[in-house]
Design an enzyme around this catalytic site. Structure first.
Site, PDB file in Angstrom:
ATOM      1  N   LYS A  44       0.831  -1.216   0.000  1.00  0.00           N
ATOM      2  CA  LYS A  44       0.000   0.000   0.000  1.00  0.00           C
ATOM      3  C   LYS A  44       0.862   1.262   0.000  1.00  0.00           C
ATOM      4  O   LYS A  44       0.642   2.177  -0.787  1.00  0.00           O
ATOM      5  CB  LYS A  44      -0.944   0.027   1.222  1.00  0.00           C
ATOM      6  CG  LYS A  44      -1.885  -1.170   1.315  1.00  0.00           C
ATOM      7  CD  LYS A  44      -2.837  -1.065   2.490  1.00  0.00           C
ATOM      8  CE  LYS A  44      -2.185  -1.112   3.859  1.00  0.00           C
ATOM      9  NZ  LYS A  44      -1.547  -2.407   4.209  1.00  0.00           N
ATOM     10  N   ARG A  75      10.438  -0.707  12.794  1.00  0.00           N
ATOM     11  CA  ARG A  75       9.018  -0.701  13.179  1.00  0.00           C
ATOM     12  C   ARG A  75       8.775  -1.769  14.235  1.00  0.00           C
ATOM     13  O   ARG A  75       9.130  -2.923  14.048  1.00  0.00           O
ATOM     14  CB  ARG A  75       8.130  -0.941  11.945  1.00  0.00           C
ATOM     15  CG  ARG A  75       7.692   0.360  11.309  1.00  0.00           C
ATOM     16  CD  ARG A  75       6.831   0.148  10.098  1.00  0.00           C
ATOM     17  NE  ARG A  75       5.573  -0.525  10.363  1.00  0.00           N
ATOM     18  CZ  ARG A  75       4.548  -0.530   9.518  1.00  0.00           C
ATOM     19  NH1 ARG A  75       4.638   0.104   8.363  1.00  0.00           N
ATOM     20  NH2 ARG A  75       3.437  -1.167   9.815  1.00  0.00           N
ATOM     21  N   ARG A 124      -1.155  -9.208  13.150  1.00  0.00           N
ATOM     22  CA  ARG A 124      -1.689  -8.229  12.187  1.00  0.00           C
ATOM     23  C   ARG A 124      -2.465  -8.920  11.077  1.00  0.00           C
ATOM     24  O   ARG A 124      -3.498  -8.422  10.630  1.00  0.00           O
ATOM     25  CB  ARG A 124      -0.536  -7.406  11.567  1.00  0.00           C
ATOM     26  CG  ARG A 124       0.021  -6.367  12.519  1.00  0.00           C
ATOM     27  CD  ARG A 124       1.451  -5.986  12.185  1.00  0.00           C
ATOM     28  NE  ARG A 124       1.603  -5.237  10.950  1.00  0.00           N
ATOM     29  CZ  ARG A 124       2.778  -5.070  10.334  1.00  0.00           C
ATOM     30  NH1 ARG A 124       3.890  -5.600  10.836  1.00  0.00           N
ATOM     31  NH2 ARG A 124       2.844  -4.366   9.236  1.00  0.00           N
ATOM     32  N   ARG A 130     -10.255   0.552   7.864  1.00  0.00           N
ATOM     33  CA  ARG A 130      -9.806  -0.776   8.272  1.00  0.00           C
ATOM     34  C   ARG A 130     -10.907  -1.588   8.935  1.00  0.00           C
ATOM     35  O   ARG A 130     -10.684  -2.735   9.297  1.00  0.00           O
ATOM     36  CB  ARG A 130      -8.677  -0.615   9.279  1.00  0.00           C
ATOM     37  CG  ARG A 130      -7.313  -0.952   8.717  1.00  0.00           C
ATOM     38  CD  ARG A 130      -6.322  -0.734   9.822  1.00  0.00           C
ATOM     39  NE  ARG A 130      -5.136  -1.505   9.636  1.00  0.00           N
ATOM     40  CZ  ARG A 130      -4.062  -1.057   8.992  1.00  0.00           C
ATOM     41  NH1 ARG A 130      -4.051   0.137   8.483  1.00  0.00           N
ATOM     42  NH2 ARG A 130      -3.002  -1.818   8.896  1.00  0.00           N
ATOM     43  N   ARG A 161      11.687  -6.501   5.831  1.00  0.00           N
ATOM     44  CA  ARG A 161      11.678  -5.082   6.178  1.00  0.00           C
ATOM     45  C   ARG A 161      12.050  -4.889   7.646  1.00  0.00           C
ATOM     46  O   ARG A 161      12.702  -3.918   8.017  1.00  0.00           O
ATOM     47  CB  ARG A 161      10.311  -4.462   5.886  1.00  0.00           C
ATOM     48  CG  ARG A 161      10.354  -2.950   6.025  1.00  0.00           C
ATOM     49  CD  ARG A 161       9.030  -2.286   5.762  1.00  0.00           C
ATOM     50  NE  ARG A 161       8.039  -2.733   6.709  1.00  0.00           N
ATOM     51  CZ  ARG A 161       6.748  -2.432   6.602  1.00  0.00           C
ATOM     52  NH1 ARG A 161       6.313  -1.704   5.604  1.00  0.00           N
ATOM     53  NH2 ARG A 161       5.897  -2.853   7.505  1.00  0.00           N
TER      54      ARG A 161
END
Ligand code: AP5
Ligand code: MG
Length: 191
Positions: A14, A134, A145, A89, A128
């Protein structure tokens, strides 16, 4: 105005595709994840509260996110259009977004859903995680998630399908290949 929702599971691309959409169509990028991470960075009350959900991979409550977004779209309503990334969401957030835009006789024009298999999502996010810093890019939180995505977020696909604006796109391939498919969808829309 052109209002696009870029939709998909964590790691579906995204943010990556939003950057390209901003560059090509001059839309205002609104990423609720980025706004919340900025609040965490600035150590605000909102940031502290958001972090308690985000570090576990849970959604920040609807009322908080909806208020936060309402303010931002209101301040920027003279832009060409928005690209909403990571919002909505939940179905209540989807309803709230239409209500917000309807104040200016606007609505969501298209929902681009990036379809990527779970194994690829996990692989991308673990990679990542090695560099992002993060707090939610670790295996345990990634799995949480994904569960949250299927339980709370994916029902929005039906919500937008019923409205005839859902565009499902193969999210596997190079970034440029995927962007070309998105461009085709958007160009048809503005033709
Ligand atoms: P958010 O920041 O929205 O994160 P997310 O949805 O979990 O998704 P990501 O940002 O991790 O992935 P992405 O789809 O943007 O993919 P990216 O382009 O980065 O939300 C984080 C948290 O904030 C939520 O869990 C929640 O707690 C809270 N939150 C946010 N919004 C909320 C809301 N509305 N309501 C309630 N809570 C909310 O790509 C991922 C990786 O893959 C990158 O490394 C990228 O380089 C790579 N990549 C991209 N495209 C490709 C490709 N084609 N091939 C290979 N690799 C690729
Ligand atoms: Mg993102």
């Amino acid at each position: 105005m052109l209002n696009i929702v870029i939709f998909g599971a964590p790691g579906s691309g995204k943010g990556t595709q939003s950057e390209k959409l901003v560059a090509k169509y001059g839309l205002q990028h609104v990423s609720t994840g980025e706004i919340l991470r900025d609040e965490i960075e600035a150590n605000t009350e909102l940031g502290k509260l958001a972090d308690s959900y985000m570090s576990k991979g849970e959604l920040v409550p609807d009322c908080i996110v909806i208020d936060m977004l309402d303010c931002r779209t209101e301040k920027k309503r003279h832009v060409k259009g928005f690209i909403f990334d990571g919002f909505p969401r939940t179905v209540p957030q989807g309803e709230a977004l239409s209500k917000m835009l309807s104040k200016h006789e606007e609505d969501v024009n298209a929902v681009i859903s990036l379809e990527v298999a779970d194994e690829e999502l996990i692989d991308r996010l673990l990679k990542r995680g090695q560099i992002s810093g993060r707090s939610d890019d670790n295996r345990e939180t990634i799995e949480a998630r994904l569960k949250v995505y299927y339980r709370q977020t994916s029902p929005l696909k039906e919500f937008y399908k019923e409205r005839g604006i859902l565009k499902e796109i193969d999210g596997i391939g190079t970034v440029d290949e995927i962007f070309r498919t998105i461009e085709n969808e958007i160009d048809q829309l503005i033709k």
